[in-house]
Design a protein around this motif. Structure first.
Motif, PDB file in Angstrom:
ATOM      1  N   ILE A  32       7.287  -6.321  -8.868  1.00 12.80           N
ATOM      2  CA  ILE A  32       6.068  -7.131  -8.840  1.00 12.80           C
ATOM      3  C   ILE A  32       4.921  -6.222  -9.266  1.00 12.80           C
ATOM      4  CG2 ILE A  32       4.534  -8.590  -7.480  1.00 12.80           C
ATOM      5  CD1 ILE A  32       6.749  -9.110  -5.521  1.00 12.80           C
ATOM      6  N   ASP A 170       3.930 -15.533   1.097  1.00 20.00           N
ATOM      7  CA  ASP A 170       5.152 -15.391   1.906  1.00 20.00           C
ATOM      8  C   ASP A 170       6.371 -15.935   1.172  1.00 20.00           C
ATOM      9  OD1 ASP A 170       3.633 -14.249   3.824  1.00 20.00           O
ATOM     10  OD2 ASP A 170       3.729 -15.888   5.274  1.00 20.00           O
ATOM     11  N   LEU A 173       7.303 -13.694  -1.799  1.00 17.00           N
ATOM     12  CA  LEU A 173       7.933 -12.454  -1.359  1.00 17.00           C
ATOM     13  C   LEU A 173       9.367 -12.713  -0.892  1.00 17.00           C
ATOM     14  CD1 LEU A 173       7.009  -9.550  -1.210  1.00 17.00           C
ATOM     15  CD2 LEU A 173       6.300  -9.924   1.152  1.00 17.00           C
ATOM     16  N   TYR A 176      11.506 -13.521  -3.880  1.00 19.94           N
ATOM     17  CA  TYR A 176      11.696 -12.305  -4.680  1.00 19.94           C
ATOM     18  C   TYR A 176      12.734 -11.388  -4.011  1.00 19.94           C
ATOM     19  CZ  TYR A 176      10.643  -7.592  -6.344  1.00 19.94           C
ATOM     20  OH  TYR A 176      10.740  -6.321  -6.819  1.00 19.94           O
ATOM     21  N   ALA A 177      12.689 -11.325  -2.666  1.00 17.71           N
ATOM     22  CA  ALA A 177      13.643 -10.469  -1.955  1.00 17.71           C
ATOM     23  C   ALA A 177      15.071 -10.960  -2.165  1.00 17.71           C
ATOM     24  CB  ALA A 177      13.300 -10.421  -0.470  1.00 17.71           C
ATOM     25  N   HIS A 195      -0.385  -5.442  -0.710  1.00 17.70           N
ATOM     26  CA  HIS A 195       0.879  -5.017  -0.105  1.00 17.70           C
ATOM     27  C   HIS A 195       2.096  -5.627  -0.772  1.00 17.70           C
ATOM     28  CE1 HIS A 195      -1.606  -4.306   3.782  1.00 17.70           C
ATOM     29  NE2 HIS A 195      -1.860  -3.442   2.838  1.00 17.70           N
ATOM     30  N   LEU A 196       1.845  -6.618  -1.634  1.00 11.94           N
ATOM     31  CA  LEU A 196       2.974  -7.307  -2.272  1.00 11.94           C
ATOM     32  C   LEU A 196       3.407  -6.600  -3.537  1.00 11.94           C
ATOM     33  CD1 LEU A 196       1.872 -11.054  -2.161  1.00 11.94           C
ATOM     34  CD2 LEU A 196       2.924  -9.675  -0.388  1.00 11.94           C
ATOM     35  N   ILE A 197       2.512  -5.815  -4.123  1.00 11.26           N
ATOM     36  CA  ILE A 197       2.789  -5.316  -5.461  1.00 11.26           C
ATOM     37  C   ILE A 197       3.357  -3.902  -5.430  1.00 11.26           C
ATOM     38  CG2 ILE A 197       1.132  -6.830  -6.578  1.00 11.26           C
ATOM     39  CD1 ILE A 197      -0.900  -4.675  -6.570  1.00 11.26           C
ATOM     40  N   GLU A 215       1.876   2.669  -4.504  1.00 13.09           N
ATOM     41  CA  GLU A 215       1.918   3.644  -3.425  1.00 13.09           C
ATOM     42  C   GLU A 215       1.215   4.944  -3.795  1.00 13.09           C
ATOM     43  OE1 GLU A 215       2.288   2.315  -0.609  1.00 13.09           O
ATOM     44  OE2 GLU A 215       4.134   3.131   0.188  1.00 13.09           O
TER      45      GLU A 215
ATOM     46  N   VAL B   2      -0.439  -3.141   8.737  1.00  7.12           N
ATOM     47  CA  VAL B   2      -0.378  -2.012   7.806  1.00  7.12           C
ATOM     48  C   VAL B   2      -1.810  -1.605   7.498  1.00  7.12           C
ATOM     49  CG1 VAL B   2       0.292  -1.325   5.495  1.00  7.12           C
ATOM     50  CG2 VAL B   2       1.782  -2.801   6.811  1.00  7.12           C
ATOM     51  N   ASN B  35      14.844  -6.050   3.736  1.00  9.26           N
ATOM     52  CA  ASN B  35      14.228  -7.369   3.592  1.00  9.26           C
ATOM     53  C   ASN B  35      13.595  -7.849   4.903  1.00  9.26           C
ATOM     54  OD1 ASN B  35      14.748  -7.542   0.907  1.00  9.26           O
ATOM     55  ND2 ASN B  35      16.524  -8.891   1.083  1.00  9.26           N
ATOM     56  N   ALA B  38      10.360  -5.965   5.107  1.00 10.04           N
ATOM     57  CA  ALA B  38       9.422  -6.482   4.099  1.00 10.04           C
ATOM     58  C   ALA B  38       8.816  -7.796   4.573  1.00 10.04           C
ATOM     59  CB  ALA B  38      10.125  -6.668   2.762  1.00 10.04           C
ATOM     60  N   ARG B  42       5.109  -8.101   5.678  1.00 11.00           N
ATOM     61  CA  ARG B  42       4.562  -8.766   4.491  1.00 11.00           C
ATOM     62  C   ARG B  42       4.268  -7.751   3.383  1.00 11.00           C
ATOM     63  NH1 ARG B  42       1.609 -12.938   8.115  1.00 11.00           N
ATOM     64  NH2 ARG B  42       2.751 -14.784   7.486  1.00 11.00           N
ATOM     65  N   ILE B  43       5.287  -6.971   3.067  1.00  6.73           N
ATOM     66  CA  ILE B  43       5.127  -5.970   2.016  1.00  6.73           C
ATOM     67  C   ILE B  43       6.250  -6.110   0.995  1.00  6.73           C
ATOM     68  CG2 ILE B  43       3.943  -4.283   3.475  1.00  6.73           C
ATOM     69  CD1 ILE B  43       6.717  -2.864   3.668  1.00  6.73           C
ATOM     70  N   ASN B  44       6.079  -5.447  -0.105  1.00  6.43           N
ATOM     71  CA  ASN B  44       7.070  -5.471  -1.172  1.00  6.43           C
ATOM     72  C   ASN B  44       8.380  -4.825  -0.685  1.00  6.43           C
ATOM     73  OD1 ASN B  44       8.481  -4.376  -3.640  1.00  6.43           O
ATOM     74  ND2 ASN B  44       6.815  -5.483  -4.594  1.00  6.43           N
ATOM     75  N   PRO B  45       9.533  -5.463  -0.918  1.00  6.87           N
ATOM     76  CA  PRO B  45      10.805  -4.896  -0.454  1.00  6.87           C
ATOM     77  C   PRO B  45      11.079  -3.491  -0.999  1.00  6.87           C
ATOM     78  CG  PRO B  45      11.119  -7.153  -1.210  1.00  6.87           C
ATOM     79  CD  PRO B  45       9.707  -6.781  -1.552  1.00  6.87           C
ATOM     80  N   THR B  47       8.925  -1.180  -1.417  1.00  9.20           N
ATOM     81  CA  THR B  47       8.163  -0.257  -0.576  1.00  9.20           C
ATOM     82  C   THR B  47       8.887  -0.020   0.742  1.00  9.20           C
ATOM     83  OG1 THR B  47       6.196  -1.258  -1.541  1.00  9.20           O
ATOM     84  CG2 THR B  47       5.857   0.209   0.317  1.00  9.20           C
TER      85      THR B  47
END
Lengths: 300, 127
Positions: A32, A170, A173, A176-177, A195-197, A215, B2, B35, B38, B42-45, B47
């Motif tokens: 993402i 939500d 995400l 996508y997971a 936090h999603l990207i 990051e 976070v 997962n 994540a 609520r973060i990118n998997p 990460t």
């Protein structure tokens, strides 16, 4: 990282305006990426050329290793959710979904139906009678349920309230997971998507000024706060991207990760540090972009 | 949940370490999946995976192929040692810097600590 989209020396000129200025960038497969920048920076132009909805003046674009233009094999694997998507006047949401279902091989009807319920989208109303938020929901549902290998969301949240936006983040995400794919998310609400990207591309004035992973950008800037002369001593020789002053107190935002020695020096000098959010960092960089040289992560 | 300004994967790794330290995640127990982490934070998997991989590299978690991640035997003891080593840097240095700024000597600080610990009993030691 495998690049699924390669943009090479892309330039787009509208008469006197240079919308994209020699842009070279890649987008990582199954990640993402946040595509950030101010209005008019060139985000939509870039996405519309990648999806062959616009022409390049110069340069090339490749997706899945091939040119997208008039290439059905490539285009059927990409979904572009535009901020101002046009639908036929008398059509209803289910017409739009039926069209998407025919076009996208991976379309998940059950997922689309559950999203319709979550967004409380009225299915029997014509699209032109939908509110701005409901119209955005139509685009968001198509973007998620299409499960296209590459999906672009161009500011998909207009008119969506905070609850609906959280549903979007939500569900995106979660899906996508379970079904990793390439997603490019363009947004001004940077704090909401930070936090999603996984990757960040910042475009300013038609040029790429940041291209790195999220990051490494986190903690890449710090605001140093304290007595003016102490702040000035500490920031000497560092890249300061913004300063504020209140009387004898100064706040200077510096680029570069702080080392243990830096932290020790800060404590000794009685200076405080404040974290800089991705949103603040992007605001500062696009505010002062003309004095800042490009910052590209070595990790990509 | 976070916080800003610090790498999220480090925060994820630390949250798992904290759970091991306070015993809510026992040794040999199955750690939350990438997962799950994540979705919860609520973060990118990717990460979350980076945080988990950090703990695998440290030997805190062990990968059991096809099943998932498990807390390594001895992980809690190793984490305790690590945290105790860093305690002075993380907590005492800022404490003493603030004390110096407001004119408290290290002896004053020691007295204050003594007063506090006698007036507020350790919650874990009360029956």
């Amino acid at each position: 990282m495998t690049a699924v989209i390669e943009v090479d020396h892309l330039t787009k000129r509208y008469r006197e305006t240079l919308a994209l200025d020699d842009v070279t960038v890649t987008f990582a497969e199954n990640a993402i990426t946040g595509l950030l920048g101010r209005n008019g920076a060139g985000k939509t132009t870039l996405m519309s050329i990648i999806t062959a909805q616009n022409f390049a003046t110069q340069g090339t674009v490749r997706a899945f290793g091939a040119e997208p233009y008039e290439n059905a094999a490539v285009l059927s694997r990409m979904c572009f959710v535009r901020e101002s998507q046009q639908y036929q006047d008398e059509s209803k949401p289910h017409h739009a979904f039926a069209a998407a279902r025919m076009f996208f091989a991976n379309w998940d009807q059950q997922l689309a139906e559950s999203l319709v319920e979550e967004f409380r989208l009225p299915m029997n109303r014509t699209i032109k009678k939908l509110s701005r938020g409901q119209l955005s929901a139509v685009g968001v549902i198509i973007g998620i349920a299409s499960r296209a290998e590459i999906t672009f969301f161009d500011e998909p949240y207009l008119g969506l309230d905070a609850v609906a936006r959280q549903v979007f983040y939500d569900r995106l995400l979660a899906d996508y997971a379970s079904h990793p794919r390439t997603i490019v998310l363009s947004s001004h609400l940077i704090d909401e998507i930070a936090h999603l990207i996984e990757n960040v591309v910042v475009i300013d004035d038609g040029r790429i000024i940041v291209d790195t992973d999220a990051e490494s950008l986190r903690g890449e800037a710090t605001t140093i706060v304290g007595e003016r002369s102490a702040v000035e001593t500490f920031t000497l020789g560092r890249r300061v991207i913004h300063t504020d002053a209140l009387g004898n107190t100064m706040a200077a935002t510096v680029l570069g990760q702080l080392t243990e020695a830096d932290r020790h020096a800060l404590t000794q000098a009685g200076l405080d540090t404040e974290p800089v959010s991705l949103q603040q960092l992007v605001v500062r960089m696009t505010q002062h972009a003309h004095q800042t040289s490009p910052m590209n992560g070595a990790s990509r | 949940m976070v916080e800003e300004g610090r790498a999220i994967f480090l925060q994820i790794a630390q949250s798992v370490e904290d759970a091991i330290l306070d015993g809510s995640l026992a040794e040999e127990a199955q750690a939350p999946s990438t997962n799950e982490l994540a979705a919860f934070h609520r973060i990118n998997p990717a990460t979350a995976a980076k945080g988990i991989n950090l703990l695998v590299d440290k030997g805190v978690l062990q990968k059991r192929r096809g099943i998932g991640m498990f807390v390594a035997t001895g992980a809690r003891e190793a984490l305790l040692t690590e945290r105790r080593t860093g305690f002075a840097d993380r907590f005492l240095d800022p404490l003493l810097a603030e004390a110096r700024a407001i004119g408290l000597s290290p002896a004053d600080v020691a007295d204050l600590i003594h007063q506090r610990t006698t007036s507020t009993p350790d919650p874990r030691s009360t029956p």
